[in-house]
Design a protein around this motif. Structure first.
Motif, PDB file in Angstrom:
ATOM      1  N   PRO A 634     -13.544 -12.339  -9.311  1.00 55.34           N
ATOM      2  CA  PRO A 634     -13.326 -10.989  -9.823  1.00 55.34           C
ATOM      3  C   PRO A 634     -11.839 -10.666  -9.959  1.00 55.34           C
ATOM      4  N   LEU A 635     -11.546  -9.752 -10.868  1.00 51.78           N
ATOM      5  CA  LEU A 635     -10.159  -9.350 -11.121  1.00 51.78           C
ATOM      6  C   LEU A 635      -9.551  -8.734  -9.867  1.00 51.78           C
ATOM      7  N   ASN A 636      -8.379  -9.224  -9.476  1.00 54.69           N
ATOM      8  CA  ASN A 636      -7.688  -8.703  -8.303  1.00 54.69           C
ATOM      9  C   ASN A 636      -6.368  -8.086  -8.749  1.00 54.69           C
ATOM     10  N   LEU A 637      -6.317  -6.760  -8.734  1.00 54.71           N
ATOM     11  CA  LEU A 637      -5.125  -6.061  -9.200  1.00 54.71           C
ATOM     12  C   LEU A 637      -4.183  -5.680  -8.062  1.00 54.71           C
ATOM     13  N   LEU A 638      -4.511  -6.108  -6.833  1.00 56.11           N
ATOM     14  CA  LEU A 638      -3.648  -5.747  -5.708  1.00 56.11           C
ATOM     15  C   LEU A 638      -2.228  -6.305  -5.878  1.00 56.11           C
ATOM     16  N   PRO A 639      -2.059  -7.588  -6.273  1.00 47.55           N
ATOM     17  CA  PRO A 639      -0.683  -8.077  -6.484  1.00 47.55           C
ATOM     18  C   PRO A 639       0.063  -7.270  -7.537  1.00 47.55           C
ATOM     19  N   THR A 640      -0.634  -6.874  -8.613  1.00 44.70           N
ATOM     20  CA  THR A 640       0.011  -6.073  -9.657  1.00 44.70           C
ATOM     21  C   THR A 640       0.449  -4.727  -9.100  1.00 44.70           C
ATOM     22  N   PHE A 641      -0.425  -4.096  -8.344  1.00 40.90           N
ATOM     23  CA  PHE A 641      -0.120  -2.789  -7.750  1.00 40.90           C
ATOM     24  C   PHE A 641       1.083  -2.889  -6.819  1.00 40.90           C
ATOM     25  N   GLU A 642       1.072  -3.905  -5.934  1.00 38.74           N
ATOM     26  CA  GLU A 642       2.166  -4.030  -4.972  1.00 38.74           C
ATOM     27  C   GLU A 642       3.468  -4.461  -5.648  1.00 38.74           C
ATOM     28  N   ALA A 643       3.358  -5.223  -6.732  1.00 38.88           N
ATOM     29  CA  ALA A 643       4.564  -5.573  -7.495  1.00 38.88           C
ATOM     30  C   ALA A 643       5.202  -4.322  -8.095  1.00 38.88           C
ATOM     31  N   LEU A 644       4.389  -3.404  -8.603  1.00 41.28           N
ATOM     32  CA  LEU A 644       4.910  -2.152  -9.168  1.00 41.28           C
ATOM     33  C   LEU A 644       5.604  -1.318  -8.093  1.00 41.28           C
ATOM     34  N   LEU A 645       5.029  -1.308  -6.885  1.00 40.22           N
ATOM     35  CA  LEU A 645       5.673  -0.564  -5.788  1.00 40.22           C
ATOM     36  C   LEU A 645       7.025  -1.188  -5.430  1.00 40.22           C
ATOM     37  N   ALA A 646       7.072  -2.530  -5.412  1.00 37.98           N
ATOM     38  CA  ALA A 646       8.335  -3.203  -5.097  1.00 37.98           C
ATOM     39  C   ALA A 646       9.379  -2.932  -6.178  1.00 37.98           C
ATOM     40  N   LEU A 647       8.970  -2.979  -7.435  1.00 37.66           N
ATOM     41  CA  LEU A 647       9.901  -2.698  -8.532  1.00 37.66           C
ATOM     42  C   LEU A 647      10.405  -1.268  -8.468  1.00 37.66           C
ATOM     43  N   THR A 648       9.534  -0.336  -8.059  1.00 36.65           N
ATOM     44  CA  THR A 648       9.942   1.070  -7.896  1.00 36.65           C
ATOM     45  C   THR A 648      11.034   1.194  -6.854  1.00 36.65           C
ATOM     46  N   ASN A 649      10.880   0.439  -5.758  1.00 35.42           N
ATOM     47  CA  ASN A 649      11.893   0.455  -4.706  1.00 35.42           C
ATOM     48  C   ASN A 649      13.194  -0.192  -5.195  1.00 35.42           C
ATOM     49  N   LEU A 650      13.060  -1.280  -5.933  1.00 33.95           N
ATOM     50  CA  LEU A 650      14.258  -1.937  -6.481  1.00 33.95           C
ATOM     51  C   LEU A 650      14.997  -1.022  -7.454  1.00 33.95           C
ATOM     52  N   ALA A 651      14.233  -0.252  -8.236  1.00 36.18           N
ATOM     53  CA  ALA A 651      14.849   0.639  -9.226  1.00 36.18           C
ATOM     54  C   ALA A 651      15.572   1.818  -8.587  1.00 36.18           C
ATOM     55  N   SER A 652      15.363   1.989  -7.288  1.00 31.19           N
ATOM     56  CA  SER A 652      16.026   3.104  -6.599  1.00 31.19           C
ATOM     57  C   SER A 652      17.348   2.690  -5.970  1.00 31.19           C
ATOM     58  N   THR A 653      17.716   1.403  -6.077  1.00 33.86           N
ATOM     59  CA  THR A 653      18.970   0.958  -5.458  1.00 33.86           C
ATOM     60  C   THR A 653      20.163   1.557  -6.198  1.00 33.86           C
ATOM     61  N   PRO A 654      21.239   1.860  -5.480  1.00 40.11           N
ATOM     62  CA  PRO A 654      22.348   2.624  -6.069  1.00 40.11           C
ATOM     63  C   PRO A 654      23.052   1.940  -7.243  1.00 40.11           C
ATOM     64  N   SER A 655      23.137   0.618  -7.233  1.00 40.53           N
ATOM     65  CA  SER A 655      23.948  -0.047  -8.253  1.00 40.53           C
ATOM     66  C   SER A 655      23.391   0.110  -9.660  1.00 40.53           C
ATOM     67  N   GLY A 656      22.091   0.222  -9.775  1.00 40.76           N
ATOM     68  CA  GLY A 656      21.468   0.350 -11.090  1.00 40.76           C
ATOM     69  C   GLY A 656      21.260  -0.970 -11.806  1.00 40.76           C
ATOM     70  N   ASP A 657      21.751  -2.091 -11.241  1.00 40.95           N
ATOM     71  CA  ASP A 657      21.594  -3.390 -11.903  1.00 40.95           C
ATOM     72  C   ASP A 657      20.120  -3.770 -12.028  1.00 40.95           C
ATOM     73  N   ALA A 658      19.361  -3.505 -10.960  1.00 46.86           N
ATOM     74  CA  ALA A 658      17.941  -3.861 -10.976  1.00 46.86           C
ATOM     75  C   ALA A 658      17.210  -3.079 -12.061  1.00 46.86           C
ATOM     76  N   THR A 659      17.544  -1.806 -12.212  1.00 45.81           N
ATOM     77  CA  THR A 659      16.897  -0.976 -13.234  1.00 45.81           C
ATOM     78  C   THR A 659      17.127  -1.546 -14.624  1.00 45.81           C
ATOM     79  N   GLU A 660      18.356  -1.958 -14.899  1.00 40.76           N
ATOM     80  CA  GLU A 660      18.671  -2.518 -16.212  1.00 40.76           C
ATOM     81  C   GLU A 660      17.835  -3.765 -16.492  1.00 40.76           C
ATOM     82  N   VAL A 661      17.695  -4.639 -15.477  1.00 38.31           N
ATOM     83  CA  VAL A 661      16.934  -5.874 -15.667  1.00 38.31           C
ATOM     84  C   VAL A 661      15.456  -5.566 -15.879  1.00 38.31           C
TER      85      VAL A 661
END
Length: 828
Positions: A634-661
């Motif tokens: 069956p389709l497992n979307l947990l990795p996708t969900f947790e990846a989005l949460l990690a990217l959200t945290n990365l996008a909050s870093t002050p430098s902004g480099d992660a957001t651009e990537v």
């Protein structure tokens, strides 16, 4: 030729060598000097000639060093020559040939190992040296082979490499002829009785079989294959056994039924003879046969009467320790087959328990491992009066024995301990007992660190940790319903094992994971990272995924180097098999989990390496991996969900480099996930967008007035009107930022319900959502020019004044009421 005659001829050649060099014929002079040295290397005349030539003629550094090594037996010169080859590599062709001719001459036995390395180095670095040796083999294959073979392992390996190197030969047919000749000579060396370098011959056989099996395997007859099987003797060094296993496996793979028949005949003939030495060889070959040809080995093992007759045979050889050890090895290997395990359990339990209780050296540990393999892991423990469970019929009573073996100085007992625990730790009660024993966990962690060059021990230890930390698979709703139906269909449903053991529930596994992290296992993983095999890497990343499941452990895992370890493992897994893809996916998922709960900038500081942005690629892979055909079920979307949460945290870093990537590499994928049917995935994607629009690049992709920007705004407006409150909140936050820009406002005004949705946020039951809605409306009204006038008209036409008054008068939060009044004033 007498010794005096040799001395005279050596002196004559030495004098002639000096004359030739002085007349400008350096190559002829070198040849004459080599001939003199081969006749009498200790001759004063030869040494004097060498020194005179060296002083008068510029000599290449390597040639000078090799000359001193051979003629003066100078060990330091030999080491310098080897260092030169390792560092410099390139050697002129004529010099390499001269040096090879020099070093091939006999010298002191104590310098033989150094001579072996120099010969191998010359043949490795110089095509001219290879060509010279190829010519020797063509002139007289046997003589040249034996001269090189007898020098040492590395030189012998060079023969195999040479006859496979086409560039060293003028004609392919000549190369093939010498290849066959070398293979036959390797086999002949293996057949020599009492030869101490079987591993050397087997390496050559394995190398040539691996490279040109179709041509060579037919040369092996039953006699030579018997010699290979004899090298499987458990008493042989590990190197010999491993090379013999590889050779046997390759031959059986190519010869098919004939090779399998040879193995079976070898085993049966020696068992029939019944002598201790024959039994050792038979049992050793059988132990090796199970992994190579499991079906045929099991058939032979299960021949009627074989297992029952084994015990009387062993009792007859009661004092033959080597026979008992070989039999235990065979029984352990036979456990790979279910039917063989059943036969061992039926006929051999009592004998194994006797060995466990009274045996010496490595045998009790091996007997315990076999018992762990054949006993039912679900069988409850019962005390039958034996010490340390040595008389027990249950797996968990063997665990104290395995723990004790772990601290035994003997390497074999440590291996038995790990192998036994790998089987025993399948049982929930054993998992719990191991996790509760901090001393055991510390010893296991230390064993990992000191055994990093022993892949079998590392793999076994990792298997134990994997079992201790393994969560039950997450079932889909459909799978849960199917399990319930199976239980109902079973007349004894109340007695089935469908109900999970309490020790397998998430809370219990989480406690065990904490014990593993507290013991510093992650630190051990970091220490052994560079020596992990692909199989061990696959297990380690699974363990890390289990450990990172508990949010409270993620900070400790990151402190122990777990996040950097996972990133480097992801990068290092370069294969394309499904196993490699699964391992990469698992490493990325574990990394994402850690980055949800820690400050990414602390784990990957801007001054460090690898950079923070290098974590984005593995995490982005999780957004699409669920579509891959390697993931069954069956389709497992947990990795996708947790990846989005990690990217959200990365996008909050002050430098902004992660957001651009993220914007550059993942925007289309994130846009698709905003439309996901899964509420949690849709919410996480919206929260990520809310963080992305805090940057100039994020604003641009929503407010540049392009058709794509209009489409994205349309999606964001729709998300501000969904049933899920956290999604509405995230969408409202993103819109509150965007409506401060004219392009975004224009895009919203193009949508018939754009202003209506923003006013709907102001009427929400959640004060935080209302606050964001008021910001959106306030920014709309703050627009200048015709866009601002149109926005104000649309707010008024949509009963915005009434909606704002309701908030100003009815909101419980004073800040919200004050903001509503301010927006009302702007509305006029």
């Amino acid at each position: 030729m007498s010794q005096d005659e040799k001395k005279d001829r050596a002196a004559t050649f030495a004098a002639r060598a000096v004359e030739l060099v002085q007349s400008g014929r350096a190559e002829d002079g070198s040849r004459a000097l080599r001939e003199a040295a081969s006749l009498d290397p200790d001759s004063p005349e030869v040494k004097a000639a060498f020194l005179k030539i060296q002083s008068e003629e510029p000599i290449h550094t390597l040639q000078k060093l090799c000359g001193k090594f051979v003629l003066e037996q100078d060990e330091q010169a030999g080491k310098q020559a080897l260092d030169y080859l390792d560092r410099s590599g390139e050697v002129p062709g004529n010099i390499a040939k001269e040096c090879l001719e020099l070093v091939l001459q006999e010298g002191k036995p104590e310098l033989k190992a150094l001579r072996d390395e120099i010969v191998a180095g010359l043949l490795r670095e110089s095509i001219a040296a290879k060509t010279a040796l190829a010519q020797r083999l063509l002139d007289n294959t046997t003589t040249a082979f034996l001269q090189i073979y007898n020098i040492g392992d590395r030189s012998a390996n060079s023969i195999a490499e040479l006859v496979l190197t086409s560039s060293a030969w003028s004609d392919e047919s000549k190369r093939e002829k010498c290849e066959i000749g070398a293979f036959q000579l390797f086999l002949a060396k293996l057949l020599e009785v009492g030869h101490e370098s079987d591993g050397r011959a087997l390496k050559g056989i394995v190398r040539l079989l691996a490279a040109d099996a179709e041509r060579l395997h037919s040369i092996i007859d039953e006699e030579t294959f018997d010699a290979i099987l004899c090298s499987l003797d458990y008493r042989q060094p590990n190197e010999v056994k491993s090379q013999a296993t590889l050779a046997a496996a390759k031959y059986i793979e190519l010869s098919g039924a004939q090779g399998q028949e040879y193995v079976c005949r070898f085993i049966l003939n020696r068992i029939t003879k019944g002598h201790s030495e024959d039994l050792v060889l038979a049992f050793s070959a059988a132990a090796a046969a199970f992994p190579i040809m499991p079906t045929q080995a099991a058939t032979l093992f299960l021949v009627e009467g074989f297992v029952p007759s084994l015990l009387p045979l062993l009792e007859k050889k009661l004092n033959a320790v080597k026979v008992e050890q070989a039999a235990l090895n065979m029984l352990s290997a036979a456990c790979i087959d279910n039917s063989c395990r059943a036969a061992i359990k039926k006929h051999c339990i009592h004998w194994l328990q006797r060995v466990l209780k009274t045996g010496k050296d490595d045998r009790p540990g091996l007997a315990a491992v076999i018992l762990a393999k054949v006993l039912d892991p679900t069988m409850p423990a019962r005390d039958t009066g034996g010490k340390d469970g040595s008389d027990s019929n249950s797996v968990d009573n063997l665990v104290p024995i395995f723990k004790k073996l772990l601290v035994d100085p003997g390497e074999a007992n440590k291996q038995s301990s790990i192998e036994g625990l790998a089987y025993a730790s399948i049982q929930p009660a054993v998992k719990e007992a191991l996790a509760d024993d901090r001393l055991f966990l510390d010893r296991l962690t230390d064993l990992l660190k000191v055994s990093q060059t022993k892949p079998t021990t590392v793999f076994g230890a990792l298997t134990v940790i994997e079992h201790v930390t393994q969560y039950l698979p997450t079932l889909s709703e459909e799978q849960r319903k199917m399990n319930q139906l199976k239980s109902y269909a079973n007349a004894n449903a109340s007695k089935t094992t469908d109900t999970p053991n309490p020790l397998e529930e998430d809370a219990a596994v989480s406690r065990r994971c904490k014990a593993i992290v507290d013991a510093g296992v992650v630190t051990a993983f970091v220490a052994i990272a560079s020596n992990l095999s692909p199989a061990s890497t696959a297990i380690v990343v699974k363990i890390m995924l289990s450990l990172s499941r508990t949010p409270s452990l993620r900070g400790t895992i990151a402190q122990q180097g777990g996040a950097r370890f996972l990133l480097l493992r992801y990068t290092a897994i370069a294969g394309t098999t499904d196993t490699d893809k699964h391992a990469r996916h698992t490493a990325a998922h574990a990394l994402a989990r850690i980055l949800i709960s820690v400050d990414p900038a602390l784990v990957f500081p801007s001054s460090g390496s690898p950079p923070l942005t290098s974590t984005i690629r593995p995490i982005l892979s999780l957004l699409t991996d669920f579509q891959s055909d390697i993931f069954d079920g069956p389709l497992n979307l947990l990795p996708t969900f947790e990846a989005l949460l990690a990217l959200t945290n990365l996008a909050s870093t002050p430098s902004g480099d992660a957001t651009e990537v993220i914007i550059r590499q993942a925007l289309p994928t994130v846009e698709d996930l905003l439309l996901s049917n899964n509420t949690m995935v849709q919410r996480a994607a919206t929260e990520l967008v809310c963080n992305l629009v805090a940057s100039a690049s994020g604003i641009e992709v929503f407010a540049d007035e392009s058709p794509a920007a209009d489409r994205r705004l349309h999606i964001l407006l729709a998300l501000a009107d969904v049933e899920d409150a956290p999604t509405r909140k995230a969408a409202g936050g993103a819109l509150a930022t965007l409506v401060g820009f004219e392009g975004a406002v224009k895009g919203m005004l193009k949508r018939e319900r754009g202003v209506e949705i923003l006013l709907g946020l102001c009427a929400d039951e959640d004060d935080e959502i209302v606050h964001r809605g008021l910001f959106c409306v306030g920014n709309l009204l703050g627009m200048k020019g015709s866009v601002g006038e149109e926005a104000k008209r649309r707010v008024k036409d949509g009963d915005g004044e009434m909606a704002l008054r309701d908030v100003a008068n009815g909101a419980e939060d004073k800040m919200v009421r004050d903001l509503a009044k301010e927006v009302l004033r702007d509305l006029g």
